[in-house]
Design a protein around this motif. Structure first.
Motif, mmCIF file in Angstrom:
data_model
loop_
_atom_site.group_PDB
_atom_site.id
_atom_site.type_symbol
_atom_site.label_atom_id
_atom_site.label_comp_id
_atom_site.label_asym_id
_atom_site.label_seq_id
_atom_site.Cartn_x
_atom_site.Cartn_y
_atom_site.Cartn_z
ATOM 1 N N GLU A 11 0.861 -1.199 -0.112
ATOM 2 C CA GLU A 11 0.032 -0.031 0.048
ATOM 3 C C GLU A 11 0.770 1.331 0.214
ATOM 4 O O GLU A 11 0.687 2.149 -0.611
ATOM 5 C CB GLU A 11 -0.959 -0.146 1.170
ATOM 6 C CG GLU A 11 -2.008 -1.170 1.050
ATOM 7 C CD GLU A 11 -2.857 -0.975 2.446
ATOM 8 O OE1 GLU A 11 -2.809 -0.258 3.090
ATOM 9 O OE2 GLU A 11 -3.793 -2.026 2.359
ATOM 10 N N ASP A 12 1.836 1.245 0.701
ATOM 11 C CA ASP A 12 2.753 2.561 0.771
ATOM 12 C C ASP A 12 3.938 1.950 1.094
ATOM 13 O O ASP A 12 4.910 2.486 1.867
ATOM 14 C CB ASP A 12 2.368 3.216 2.387
ATOM 15 C CG ASP A 12 0.837 3.791 2.285
ATOM 16 O OD1 ASP A 12 0.576 4.470 1.389
ATOM 17 O OD2 ASP A 12 0.390 3.440 3.214
ATOM 18 N N GLN A 13 4.420 1.466 -0.105
ATOM 19 C CA GLN A 13 5.825 0.892 -0.330
ATOM 20 C C GLN A 13 6.871 2.119 -0.469
ATOM 21 O O GLN A 13 6.528 3.020 -1.132
ATOM 22 C CB GLN A 13 5.854 0.042 -1.535
ATOM 23 C CG GLN A 13 7.369 -0.678 -1.826
ATOM 24 C CD GLN A 13 8.072 -1.337 -0.744
ATOM 25 O OE1 GLN A 13 7.337 -1.992 -0.010
ATOM 26 N NE2 GLN A 13 9.406 -1.119 -0.364
ATOM 27 N N ILE A 14 7.673 2.118 0.603
ATOM 28 C CA ILE A 14 8.724 3.333 0.665
ATOM 29 C C ILE A 14 9.702 3.266 -0.610
ATOM 30 O O ILE A 14 10.155 4.618 -0.808
ATOM 31 C CB ILE A 14 9.253 3.277 2.099
ATOM 32 C CG1 ILE A 14 9.961 4.629 2.465
ATOM 33 C CG2 ILE A 14 10.611 2.090 1.981
ATOM 34 C CD1 ILE A 14 10.587 4.575 3.807
ATOM 35 N N ASP A 15 10.026 2.423 -1.203
ATOM 36 C CA ASP A 15 10.870 2.595 -2.201
ATOM 37 C C ASP A 15 10.816 1.122 -3.084
ATOM 38 O O ASP A 15 9.943 0.507 -2.978
ATOM 39 C CB ASP A 15 12.501 2.444 -1.676
ATOM 40 C CG ASP A 15 12.856 1.166 -0.646
ATOM 41 O OD1 ASP A 15 11.908 0.434 -0.427
ATOM 42 O OD2 ASP A 15 13.807 1.295 -0.347
ATOM 43 N N GLU A 16 11.522 1.283 -4.290
ATOM 44 C CA GLU A 16 11.434 0.185 -5.090
ATOM 45 C C GLU A 16 11.785 -1.117 -4.767
ATOM 46 O O GLU A 16 12.662 -1.316 -4.031
ATOM 47 C CB GLU A 16 12.364 0.454 -6.434
ATOM 48 C CG GLU A 16 12.207 -0.414 -7.571
ATOM 49 C CD GLU A 16 13.119 0.117 -8.583
ATOM 50 O OE1 GLU A 16 12.572 0.573 -9.876
ATOM 51 O OE2 GLU A 16 14.391 -0.047 -8.592
ATOM 52 N N TYR A 17 11.064 -2.003 -5.268
ATOM 53 C CA TYR A 17 11.592 -3.493 -4.714
ATOM 54 C C TYR A 17 11.396 -4.432 -6.024
ATOM 55 O O TYR A 17 10.870 -3.792 -7.136
ATOM 56 C CB TYR A 17 10.659 -3.889 -3.768
ATOM 57 C CG TYR A 17 9.150 -4.376 -4.099
ATOM 58 C CD1 TYR A 17 8.484 -5.495 -4.291
ATOM 59 C CD2 TYR A 17 8.142 -3.074 -4.497
ATOM 60 C CE1 TYR A 17 7.295 -5.849 -4.526
ATOM 61 C CE2 TYR A 17 6.667 -3.206 -4.614
ATOM 62 C CZ TYR A 17 6.276 -4.745 -4.802
ATOM 63 O OH TYR A 17 4.999 -4.886 -5.030
ATOM 64 N N ALA A 18 11.995 -5.504 -5.770
ATOM 65 C CA ALA A 18 11.976 -6.614 -7.025
ATOM 66 C C ALA A 18 11.101 -7.859 -6.844
ATOM 67 O O ALA A 18 10.936 -8.117 -5.660
ATOM 68 C CB ALA A 18 13.509 -6.766 -6.976
#
Length: 304
Positions: free
Chosen positions: A69-76
């Motif tokens: 919902e509120d992912q703070i940064d890019e992820y893989a």
């Protein structure tokens, strides 16, 4: 010292780092024998963390959903198998990842829906406190590793906010190490693995001065060999590790341990190696990072 024909032997030597004053244990997660931290009719999910990253390993069926919902940064997200398919949604668009692939998903709200079931590996920095809380080894990193450099994300990708999906089945090429993909927070190496046990006279012991290696065991059996250096304070000396790991599993290898992983099974032995943030030394090798045009390197701190 790298083994025979190991392309990493061509990496430039790094300047001497500050002498360590203490050490962190490695973390091992044996997903193949331990119950999942979360379980439903559609998914079984295991978690483990290091200093900088959380590995979330899932065995998912069609219909399973993973939302941020509120992912703070890019992820893989990594799909290690040929017959898995997911749909990735953000406010700015939708993409399909099918077969062996790596996807980088921007910060903010996102939704992953499994269309064809299989194994799914999500890689998320420890800046996401809710993911850290799912890890049974979370307390092991309440005291930070003194040898890991503070996390700094790399520059934003070219072209702005969107989902980026890359094939993990690019053909091997002479002189190129593995299949390397980098985002702004994470680097993934998708290799093909080796069939049969690795020769004990051709291992590749090496070390990293200030970053962890996350070795995600996908197939086969491994022994992770680790050796900590001796420093003047003998009370910090540690015995060698020779940790047997089936699969699936994760080994979080701390710096500056000398380490090498030895496949032991008669069939396929396959690891997914991950680094957070991306590695400068791999990134400065021409042609090694397959999506380098999409993700620029930092302007400072680049080593030739």
């Amino acid at each position: 010292m790298y083994g025979r024909n190991d392309l990493r032997a061509s990496l430039a030597a790094k300047s001497a780092a500050k002498a360590p004053t203490g050490f962190k244990d490695a973390s091992y997660a044996h997903f193949y024998r331990d119950p999942p931290q979360e379980s439903s009719d559609l998914s079984k999910d295991w978690y483990v963390r290091g200093q900088s990253m959380v590995v979330a390993y899932s065995e998912a069926k069609a219909g399973a959903v993973f939302e941020r919902e509120d992912q703070i940064d890019e992820y893989a997200v990594v799909l290690p198998e040929d017959d898995t398919e997911i749909e990735i949604e953000i406010d700015d668009g939708t993409e399909i990842a099918s077969g062996r692939s790596v996807a980088f998903i921007p910060a903010g709200a996102s939704k992953i829906t499994v269309r064809k079931g299989g194994r799914i590996v999500r890689l998320i920095t420890t800046r996401s406190a809710d993911m850290v809380a799912k890890c049974p080894n979370a307390a092991s990193y309440e005291e930070p590793d003194p040898n890991v450099a503070p996390f700094q994300p790399w520059p934003d990708p070219v072209g702005g906010r969107k989902i980026r999906v890359y094939s993990g089945s690019v053909e091997p090429e002479e002189g190129r190490f593995g299949r390397l993909y980098r985002g702004s927070t994470i680097m993934v190496n998708m290799g093909d693995g080796r069939v049969g046990p690795r020769a004990p006279d051709n291992l590749s012991p090496h070390h990293h001065e200030d970053f962890e290696q996350y070795s995600v065991g996908l197939d086969g059996d491994y022994v992770h060999h680790l050796r900590w250096p001796w420093i003047s304070d003998s009370t910090t000396w540690r015995d060698d590790d020779h940790e047997p790991c089936g699969t699936p599993s994760v080994a979080v290898i701390p710096p500056p341990t000398t380490h090498t992983s030895q496949g032991m099974a008669e069939g396929l032995n396959r690891l997914l190696d991950v680094f957070c943030p991306p590695r400068i030394d791999f990134s400065t090798k021409p042609g090694w990072v397959l999506n380098a045009d999409d993700y620029p390197m930092p302007e400072s701190g680049i080593e030739e």
